[in-house]
Write a protein that holds these residues in place. Sequence first.
Motif, PDB file in Angstrom:
ATOM      1  N   ASP A 109      42.652  47.320 -13.565  1.00  0.00           N
ATOM      2  CA  ASP A 109      42.589  46.356 -12.473  1.00  0.00           C
ATOM      3  C   ASP A 109      41.543  45.303 -12.849  1.00  0.00           C
ATOM      4  O   ASP A 109      40.353  45.481 -12.619  1.00  0.00           O
ATOM      5  CB  ASP A 109      42.197  47.079 -11.176  1.00  0.00           C
ATOM      6  CG  ASP A 109      42.200  46.162  -9.966  1.00  0.00           C
ATOM      7  OD1 ASP A 109      42.279  44.929 -10.152  1.00  0.00           O
ATOM      8  OD2 ASP A 109      42.119  46.674  -8.838  1.00  0.00           O
ATOM      9  N   LEU A 120      43.531  55.034 -15.061  1.00  0.00           N
ATOM     10  CA  LEU A 120      43.237  53.802 -14.343  1.00  0.00           C
ATOM     11  C   LEU A 120      41.753  53.459 -14.371  1.00  0.00           C
ATOM     12  O   LEU A 120      40.902  54.316 -14.166  1.00  0.00           O
ATOM     13  CB  LEU A 120      43.672  53.941 -12.883  1.00  0.00           C
ATOM     14  CG  LEU A 120      43.279  52.813 -11.931  1.00  0.00           C
ATOM     15  CD1 LEU A 120      44.081  51.550 -12.226  1.00  0.00           C
ATOM     16  CD2 LEU A 120      43.473  53.237 -10.485  1.00  0.00           C
ATOM     17  N   ILE A 150      48.847  48.932  -7.863  1.00  0.00           N
ATOM     18  CA  ILE A 150      48.632  50.261  -8.444  1.00  0.00           C
ATOM     19  C   ILE A 150      49.549  51.289  -7.781  1.00  0.00           C
ATOM     20  O   ILE A 150      50.170  52.124  -8.452  1.00  0.00           O
ATOM     21  CB  ILE A 150      47.154  50.666  -8.296  1.00  0.00           C
ATOM     22  CG1 ILE A 150      46.276  49.773  -9.182  1.00  0.00           C
ATOM     23  CG2 ILE A 150      46.955  52.142  -8.651  1.00  0.00           C
ATOM     24  CD1 ILE A 150      44.796  49.844  -8.851  1.00  0.00           C
TER      25      ILE A 150
END
Length: 247
Positions: free
Chosen positions: A58, A85, A72
């Motif tokens: 991100d 992640l 996501i």
Amino acid sequence: MSFQKDKMIIIPAVDIKNGKCVQLVQGKPGTEQIQIENPEKVAKSWEDEGANVIHVIDLDGAIDNKTNLIAIKKILDEISVPIQLGGGIRTIKYAKELLNLDIERLIIGTMAFEDKDIIAKLSKEYGSERIMVSLDSKDSEVVIKGWKEKIGKKPAEVSLEFEKLGAGSILFTNVDVEGLLNGFYTEPVLELLKTVNIPIVYSGGITTLNDIEKLSKTGVQGIVIGSALYKNKINFKESLKYQNILK
């Protein structure tokens, strides 16, 4: 998907900025060379080509303290393989929220350096295999806060401490070569491999199949590839011949 000793997995990257899949040069905003709508479709395409894990970052979280949580969640709904992640995970509350979404591995960078006890707490509660610490190196020093701030220490200096705190793996990114498609240096990652016993995943500068073969001989248990895939420098299906082989 857990890492296995003597095996290397190849992990395609899906970096998200403003709800799109992008590729930046050395993480600098405004250097977007790739912009693709619907990151969840991109992630699914890598799964369809044989990816066992998807690497999701991100970028808005890492750079601007915003989140792409909607994107996501769409990726999680779209694919069946695990994701690891990272990006913008600044509080233990948000970390737990993501882990409770069934993120396979959470990549923690800046927060790990600001409060090392968080690594111990999360590892104890969720299992060390789900906690990965991000060690990003620029000019041979660890950088945090979206690669903007040096902490005055080398990756090998801090890696052992995080292993002792319970981190299950380390993501090592060489910012000096990341996104430039000019290859990489093996020395920094070899130094890390000599320091810790937990799995190391390498990222940065991987440009050719020869680069992948070179990494398969180092002992890293995973490699993340971004720009080279999106610019067709590496064919992902061809790269898989090096997966699960450590020489």
